[in-house]
Design a protein around this motif. Structure first.
Motif, PDB file in Angstrom:
ATOM      1  N   UNK A 151     109.528  12.714  73.536  1.00 24.54           N
ATOM      2  CA  UNK A 151     110.391  13.071  72.767  1.00 24.54           C
ATOM      3  C   UNK A 151     111.211  12.166  71.420  1.00 24.54           C
ATOM      4  N   UNK A 152     111.718  12.317  70.234  1.00 29.58           N
ATOM      5  CA  UNK A 152     112.969  11.639  69.673  1.00 29.58           C
ATOM      6  C   UNK A 152     113.894  12.072  70.525  1.00 29.58           C
ATOM      7  N   UNK A 153     114.569  10.054  70.598  1.00 29.37           N
ATOM      8  CA  UNK A 153     115.622   9.610  72.710  1.00 29.37           C
ATOM      9  C   UNK A 153     116.009  10.254  73.566  1.00 29.37           C
ATOM     10  N   UNK A 154     114.169  10.360  73.863  1.00 30.71           N
ATOM     11  CA  UNK A 154     113.895  10.202  75.307  1.00 30.71           C
ATOM     12  C   UNK A 154     113.896   9.377  75.534  1.00 30.71           C
ATOM     13  N   UNK A 155     115.009   9.067  76.639  1.00 30.25           N
ATOM     14  CA  UNK A 155     114.322   7.445  77.868  1.00 30.25           C
ATOM     15  C   UNK A 155     113.367   7.536  78.283  1.00 30.25           C
ATOM     16  N   UNK A 156     112.782   6.529  78.447  1.00 28.97           N
ATOM     17  CA  UNK A 156     111.184   6.143  78.683  1.00 28.97           C
ATOM     18  C   UNK A 156     111.493   4.717  80.268  1.00 28.97           C
ATOM     19  N   UNK A 157     110.720   4.744  80.466  1.00 31.65           N
ATOM     20  CA  UNK A 157     109.953   3.286  81.824  1.00 31.65           C
ATOM     21  C   UNK A 157     108.994   2.975  81.266  1.00 31.65           C
ATOM     22  N   UNK A 158     109.300   1.637  82.065  1.00 28.42           N
ATOM     23  CA  UNK A 158     107.903   0.840  81.661  1.00 28.42           C
ATOM     24  C   UNK A 158     106.859   1.562  82.020  1.00 28.42           C
ATOM     25  N   UNK A 159     105.399   1.636  81.684  1.00 25.81           N
ATOM     26  CA  UNK A 159     104.359   1.950  81.501  1.00 25.81           C
ATOM     27  C   UNK A 159     103.996   3.263  81.665  1.00 25.81           C
ATOM     28  N   UNK A 160     104.921   4.102  81.262  1.00 26.29           N
ATOM     29  CA  UNK A 160     105.300   5.569  81.131  1.00 26.29           C
ATOM     30  C   UNK A 160     104.089   5.532  79.982  1.00 26.29           C
ATOM     31  N   UNK A 161     103.169   6.853  80.067  1.00 30.00           N
ATOM     32  CA  UNK A 161     102.520   7.133  78.296  1.00 30.00           C
ATOM     33  C   UNK A 161     103.399   7.986  77.136  1.00 30.00           C
ATOM     34  N   UNK A 162     103.567   7.213  75.830  1.00 35.12           N
ATOM     35  CA  UNK A 162     103.936   7.671  74.687  1.00 35.12           C
ATOM     36  C   UNK A 162     103.091   7.931  73.871  1.00 35.12           C
ATOM     37  N   UNK A 163     101.436   7.604  73.611  1.00 29.85           N
ATOM     38  CA  UNK A 163     101.249   8.824  72.572  1.00 29.85           C
ATOM     39  C   UNK A 163      99.433   8.541  72.863  1.00 29.85           C
ATOM     40  N   UNK A 164      98.853   9.378  72.026  1.00 27.69           N
ATOM     41  CA  UNK A 164      97.338   9.046  72.878  1.00 27.69           C
ATOM     42  C   UNK A 164      97.172   8.670  71.534  1.00 27.69           C
TER      43      UNK A 164
END
Length: 166
Positions: A151-164
């Motif tokens: 989602x918008x403004x969501x924190x993410x980690x290295x390797x986390x899936x972003x989109x397909x």
């Protein structure tokens, strides 16, 4: 004394501290600038496939070890979802860094892309802000956006899936 004047701003202790921060926070890179001195410390992490595979493989193990009847019930539920999850994982584009996701170029603009939209290789899909730098995440190949997994403004980690990308 001759070596001290030639490198007046480089402090090995500072570099060691930056490396320790990388290890403690699991960041992939860190930069510090003080006047004309600019230091960047970076490291490469294991491939994202390993990062994703570990939690998926680890989750069923405790359930199966708890008791036989719940394991049978639990095994039946994921089996139906296993094919879509495997297809999603195969088409997923993963985060190359830790940061905050932004789906649009600015708060008043539309998203870069929407699910079902066709994209070309190199089209910007989203931005990841890391260390006050906005990094464009682009389509690695031509295709259609299957699903935005963040989602918008969501924190993410290295390797986390972003989109397909299908």
């Amino acid at each position: 004394m001759a070596s001290t004047p030639s490198k007046p701003g480089i402090d090995p202790k500072l570099i060691r501290q930056l490396a320790d921060i990388l290890n403690d926070t699991e960041l992939t890179e860190i930069e510090v600038a003080q006047g004309e001195l600019h230091i960047r410390v970076a490291r490469e992490l294991p491939a994202p496939v390993y990062t994703q595979a570990a939690p998926v493989a680890a989750a069923p193990a405790p359930v199966a070890a708890a008791s036989a009847p719940p394991a049978a019930v639990s095994a039946a539920a994921p089996a139906g979802d296993a094919v879509p999850a495997a297809a999603k994982a195969a088409n997923a584009v993963n985060s190359p860094m830790v940061g905050t996701v932004y789906l649009r170029p600015d708060p008043s603009a539309d998203n870069f892309v929407k699910p079902g939209q066709s994209v070309k290789e190199g089209d910007t899909i989203l931005l990841i802000e890391a260390m006050k730098t906005f990094n464009p995440i682009t389509a690695p190949r031509a295709g259609k956006i299957g699903e935005l997994l963040v989602g918008d403004a969501q924190p993410v980690e290295y390797g986390e899936p972003l989109f397909t990308l299908i």
